[in-house]
Design a protein around this motif. Structure first.
Motif, PDB file in Angstrom:
ATOM      1  N   LEU A 131       0.865  -1.172   0.000  1.00 35.53           N
ATOM      2  CA  LEU A 131       0.000   0.000   0.000  1.00 35.53           C
ATOM      3  C   LEU A 131       0.906   1.228   0.000  1.00 35.53           C
ATOM      4  CD1 LEU A 131      -2.583  -1.133   2.705  1.00 35.53           C
ATOM      5  CD2 LEU A 131      -2.868  -1.176   0.216  1.00 35.53           C
ATOM      6  N   ASP A 132       0.958   1.895  -1.118  1.00 28.25           N
ATOM      7  CA  ASP A 132       1.875   3.026  -1.296  1.00 28.25           C
ATOM      8  C   ASP A 132       1.174   4.349  -1.022  1.00 28.25           C
ATOM      9  OD1 ASP A 132       4.359   4.202  -2.051  1.00 28.25           O
ATOM     10  OD2 ASP A 132       3.533   4.647  -4.029  1.00 28.25           O
ATOM     11  N   ASP A 133       1.910   5.277  -0.437  1.00 25.68           N
ATOM     12  CA  ASP A 133       1.456   6.653  -0.258  1.00 25.68           C
ATOM     13  C   ASP A 133       0.230   6.754   0.654  1.00 25.68           C
ATOM     14  OD1 ASP A 133       1.733   9.401  -0.664  1.00 25.68           O
ATOM     15  OD2 ASP A 133       0.443   9.400  -2.433  1.00 25.68           O
ATOM     16  N   VAL A 134       0.336   6.155   1.833  1.00 24.63           N
ATOM     17  CA  VAL A 134      -0.755   6.198   2.817  1.00 24.63           C
ATOM     18  C   VAL A 134      -0.622   7.480   3.634  1.00 24.63           C
ATOM     19  CG1 VAL A 134      -1.814   5.016   4.788  1.00 24.63           C
ATOM     20  CG2 VAL A 134      -0.804   3.670   2.925  1.00 24.63           C
ATOM     21  N   TRP A 135      -1.675   8.282   3.657  1.00 27.80           N
ATOM     22  CA  TRP A 135      -1.649   9.572   4.341  1.00 27.80           C
ATOM     23  C   TRP A 135      -2.369   9.557   5.683  1.00 27.80           C
ATOM     24  CZ3 TRP A 135       0.190  14.529   2.690  1.00 27.80           C
ATOM     25  CH2 TRP A 135       0.919  14.482   1.503  1.00 27.80           C
ATOM     26  N   SER A 136      -3.325   8.654   5.827  1.00 27.98           N
ATOM     27  CA  SER A 136      -4.062   8.585   7.093  1.00 27.98           C
ATOM     28  C   SER A 136      -4.365   7.123   7.399  1.00 27.98           C
ATOM     29  CB  SER A 136      -5.354   9.410   7.019  1.00 27.98           C
ATOM     30  OG  SER A 136      -6.167   8.951   5.968  1.00 27.98           O
ATOM     31  N   SER A 137      -4.544   6.856   8.674  1.00 33.57           N
ATOM     32  CA  SER A 137      -4.785   5.469   9.078  1.00 33.57           C
ATOM     33  C   SER A 137      -6.204   5.051   8.707  1.00 33.57           C
ATOM     34  CB  SER A 137      -4.545   5.304  10.571  1.00 33.57           C
ATOM     35  OG  SER A 137      -5.394   6.146  11.307  1.00 33.57           O
ATOM     36  N   PHE A 138      -6.362   3.757   8.526  1.00 29.75           N
ATOM     37  CA  PHE A 138      -7.670   3.173   8.254  1.00 29.75           C
ATOM     38  C   PHE A 138      -7.652   1.736   8.743  1.00 29.75           C
ATOM     39  CE2 PHE A 138      -5.097   2.640   4.446  1.00 29.75           C
ATOM     40  CZ  PHE A 138      -5.256   1.302   4.143  1.00 29.75           C
ATOM     41  N   SER A 139      -8.809   1.166   8.857  1.00 30.51           N
ATOM     42  CA  SER A 139      -8.942  -0.199   9.346  1.00 30.51           C
ATOM     43  C   SER A 139      -8.792  -1.185   8.186  1.00 30.51           C
ATOM     44  CB  SER A 139     -10.315  -0.376  10.007  1.00 30.51           C
ATOM     45  OG  SER A 139     -10.638  -1.735  10.132  1.00 30.51           O
ATOM     46  N   PHE A 140      -7.862  -2.133   8.334  1.00 26.16           N
ATOM     47  CA  PHE A 140      -7.714  -3.175   7.312  1.00 26.16           C
ATOM     48  C   PHE A 140      -9.016  -3.964   7.187  1.00 26.16           C
ATOM     49  CE2 PHE A 140      -3.098  -2.981   8.726  1.00 26.16           C
ATOM     50  CZ  PHE A 140      -2.710  -2.210   7.652  1.00 26.16           C
ATOM     51  N   GLU A 146      -0.741   4.125  14.433  1.00 24.80           N
ATOM     52  CA  GLU A 146      -2.177   3.871  14.464  1.00 24.80           C
ATOM     53  C   GLU A 146      -2.563   2.598  13.725  1.00 24.80           C
ATOM     54  OE1 GLU A 146      -3.927   7.497  12.985  1.00 24.80           O
ATOM     55  OE2 GLU A 146      -3.712   8.512  14.920  1.00 24.80           O
ATOM     56  N   MET A 147      -1.775   2.223  12.711  1.00 27.24           N
ATOM     57  CA  MET A 147      -2.087   1.016  11.952  1.00 27.24           C
ATOM     58  C   MET A 147      -1.313  -0.182  12.482  1.00 27.24           C
ATOM     59  SD  MET A 147      -2.621   2.611   8.150  1.00 27.24           S
ATOM     60  CE  MET A 147      -3.429   1.186   7.470  1.00 27.24           C
ATOM     61  N   ASP A 148      -0.622   0.025  13.602  1.00 31.03           N
ATOM     62  CA  ASP A 148       0.102  -1.034  14.307  1.00 31.03           C
ATOM     63  C   ASP A 148       1.089  -1.756  13.390  1.00 31.03           C
ATOM     64  OD1 ASP A 148       0.755  -2.443  16.605  1.00 31.03           O
ATOM     65  OD2 ASP A 148      -0.704  -4.029  16.201  1.00 31.03           O
ATOM     66  N   CYS A 149       1.868  -0.971  12.672  1.00 30.81           N
ATOM     67  CA  CYS A 149       2.872  -1.521  11.755  1.00 30.81           C
ATOM     68  C   CYS A 149       4.262  -1.320  12.342  1.00 30.81           C
ATOM     69  CB  CYS A 149       2.790  -0.823  10.392  1.00 30.81           C
ATOM     70  SG  CYS A 149       1.256  -1.122   9.517  1.00 30.81           S
ATOM     71  N   LYS A 150       5.186  -2.105  11.861  1.00 30.90           N
ATOM     72  CA  LYS A 150       6.587  -1.942  12.261  1.00 30.90           C
ATOM     73  C   LYS A 150       7.191  -0.817  11.422  1.00 30.90           C
ATOM     74  CE  LYS A 150      11.021  -4.276  12.309  1.00 30.90           C
ATOM     75  NZ  LYS A 150      11.770  -5.461  11.887  1.00 30.90           N
ATOM     76  N   LYS A 151       7.828   0.119  12.088  1.00 27.88           N
ATOM     77  CA  LYS A 151       8.408   1.276  11.402  1.00 27.88           C
ATOM     78  C   LYS A 151       9.799   0.941  10.875  1.00 27.88           C
ATOM     79  CE  LYS A 151       9.791   6.041  12.335  1.00 27.88           C
ATOM     80  NZ  LYS A 151       9.838   7.085  13.367  1.00 27.88           N
ATOM     81  N   VAL A 152      10.010   1.216   9.608  1.00 29.60           N
ATOM     82  CA  VAL A 152      11.328   1.110   8.991  1.00 29.60           C
ATOM     83  C   VAL A 152      11.618   2.475   8.389  1.00 29.60           C
ATOM     84  CG1 VAL A 152      12.744  -0.029   7.246  1.00 29.60           C
ATOM     85  CG2 VAL A 152      10.997  -1.344   8.484  1.00 29.60           C
ATOM     86  N   GLN A 153      12.536   3.188   8.990  1.00 29.14           N
ATOM     87  CA  GLN A 153      12.855   4.552   8.561  1.00 29.14           C
ATOM     88  C   GLN A 153      13.747   4.518   7.316  1.00 29.14           C
ATOM     89  OE1 GLN A 153      11.831   7.261  10.595  1.00 29.14           O
ATOM     90  NE2 GLN A 153      12.574   8.732   9.102  1.00 29.14           N
ATOM     91  N   VAL A 154      13.418   5.306   6.323  1.00 30.09           N
ATOM     92  CA  VAL A 154      14.272   5.456   5.153  1.00 30.09           C
ATOM     93  C   VAL A 154      15.147   6.680   5.404  1.00 30.09           C
ATOM     94  CG1 VAL A 154      14.368   5.845   2.669  1.00 30.09           C
ATOM     95  CG2 VAL A 154      12.530   4.444   3.633  1.00 30.09           C
ATOM     96  N   PRO A 155      16.456   6.483   5.515  1.00 28.43           N
ATOM     97  CA  PRO A 155      17.325   7.615   5.851  1.00 28.43           C
ATOM     98  C   PRO A 155      17.562   8.540   4.656  1.00 28.43           C
ATOM     99  CG  PRO A 155      18.644   5.655   5.504  1.00 28.43           C
ATOM    100  CD  PRO A 155      17.204   5.230   5.378  1.00 28.43           C
ATOM    101  N   TYR A 156      17.893   9.775   4.977  1.00 22.73           N
ATOM    102  CA  TYR A 156      18.320  10.719   3.954  1.00 22.73           C
ATOM    103  C   TYR A 156      19.689  10.290   3.437  1.00 22.73           C
ATOM    104  CZ  TYR A 156      14.703  13.686   5.970  1.00 22.73           C
ATOM    105  OH  TYR A 156      13.510  14.183   6.414  1.00 22.73           O
ATOM    106  N   LEU A 157      20.034  10.722   2.243  1.00 20.05           N
ATOM    107  CA  LEU A 157      21.355  10.413   1.706  1.00 20.05           C
ATOM    108  C   LEU A 157      22.421  11.211   2.459  1.00 20.05           C
ATOM    109  CD1 LEU A 157      20.705  10.491  -2.149  1.00 20.05           C
ATOM    110  CD2 LEU A 157      20.912   8.489  -0.675  1.00 20.05           C
ATOM    111  N   LEU A 158      23.568  10.581   2.645  1.00 17.08           N
ATOM    112  CA  LEU A 158      24.710  11.287   3.205  1.00 17.08           C
ATOM    113  C   LEU A 158      25.224  12.267   2.151  1.00 17.08           C
ATOM    114  CD1 LEU A 158      26.525   8.239   4.841  1.00 17.08           C
ATOM    115  CD2 LEU A 158      25.057   9.935   5.968  1.00 17.08           C
ATOM    116  N   THR A 159      26.017  13.237   2.576  1.00 19.16           N
ATOM    117  CA  THR A 159      26.479  14.290   1.665  1.00 19.16           C
ATOM    118  C   THR A 159      27.201  13.723   0.449  1.00 19.16           C
ATOM    119  OG1 THR A 159      26.673  15.786   3.543  1.00 19.16           O
ATOM    120  CG2 THR A 159      27.801  16.433   1.530  1.00 19.16           C
ATOM    121  N   ASP A 160      28.088  12.754   0.660  1.00 14.45           N
ATOM    122  CA  ASP A 160      28.824  12.166  -0.469  1.00 14.45           C
ATOM    123  C   ASP A 160      27.882  11.434  -1.424  1.00 14.45           C
ATOM    124  OD1 ASP A 160      31.191  13.142   0.506  1.00 14.45           O
ATOM    125  OD2 ASP A 160      31.852  11.251   1.392  1.00 14.45           O
ATOM    126  N   GLU A 161      26.930  10.687  -0.866  1.00 12.33           N
ATOM    127  CA  GLU A 161      25.952   9.966  -1.700  1.00 12.33           C
ATOM    128  C   GLU A 161      25.083  10.959  -2.477  1.00 12.33           C
ATOM    129  OE1 GLU A 161      25.011   6.093   1.129  1.00 12.33           O
ATOM    130  OE2 GLU A 161      24.057   8.018   1.579  1.00 12.33           O
TER     131      GLU A 161
END
Length: 171
Positions: free
Chosen positions: A78-87, A115-130
């Motif tokens: 499910l891509d681009d979720v802006w608000s929680s909802f019930s599965f 709110e959707m009780d999901c496991k969070k996986v943070q996507v980091p910003y690129l480092l300066t060299d990258e």
């Protein structure tokens, strides 16, 4: 926005297409203007099924749930979720180890993840060299030898804050 959540999931999706881990891969873009019926239709169409248009969303949710149960193992992105909802309200089968189903969602909001009780996986910003490497890959490596441009490019890369989308667009 622009950190690469959707791009990462496209790579995961395309890689899994080559493997036999799931019987079905389902991709649905939820977007800011979330609509239960549209999401239900998107999922059903990827299962090559249709839901009745004249029934309310609760009945449609039951139909979709049964379709997913019969499907066997699946990955639902499910891509681009802006608000929680019930599965359950949508008719999305709860993933368990027994049914072999997985659910991944992309969102900008940590609140939605909680709110959707999901496991969070943070996507980091690129480092300066990258970030500089990505920017140069778009603008052209031949621009770097110019000392006047190098300073400007470093400022641009810094202003982009490690966001790949901004770096690509400006590059």
């Amino acid at each position: 926005g622009g950190v690469g959540k959707t791009t990462i999931m496209k790579h995961v999706h395309n890689r899994l297409l080559k493997e036999d881990k799931f019987k079905k891969l389902i991709w649905a873009t939820v977007s800011q203007d979330f609509d239960v019926r549209r999401l239900q239709n998107d999922i059903a169409s990827q299962l090559e099924k249709t839901l009745s248009d004249d029934k309310n969303t609760t009945i449609r949710a039951g139909e979709l749930l049964e379709m997913l149960r019969k499907q066997g193992s699946f990955l639902l992105i499910l891509d681009d979720v802006w608000s929680s909802f019930s599965f359950e309200d949508v008719g999305i089968l709860e993933p368990t180890t027994d049914n072999g189903c997985k659910l991944v969602l992309t969102t900008r909001s940590a609140k939605v993840v909680r709110e959707m009780d999901c496991k969070k996986v943070q996507v980091p910003y690129l480092l300066t060299d990258e970030a500089m490497q990505l920017f140069l890959s778009k603008v052209g490596q031949d621009m770097l030898p110019n000392p006047n441009l190098e300073s400007i490019m470093k400022d641009v890369v810094c202003e982009c804050g490690g966001l790949p989308l901004a770096l690509k667009v400006l590059g």
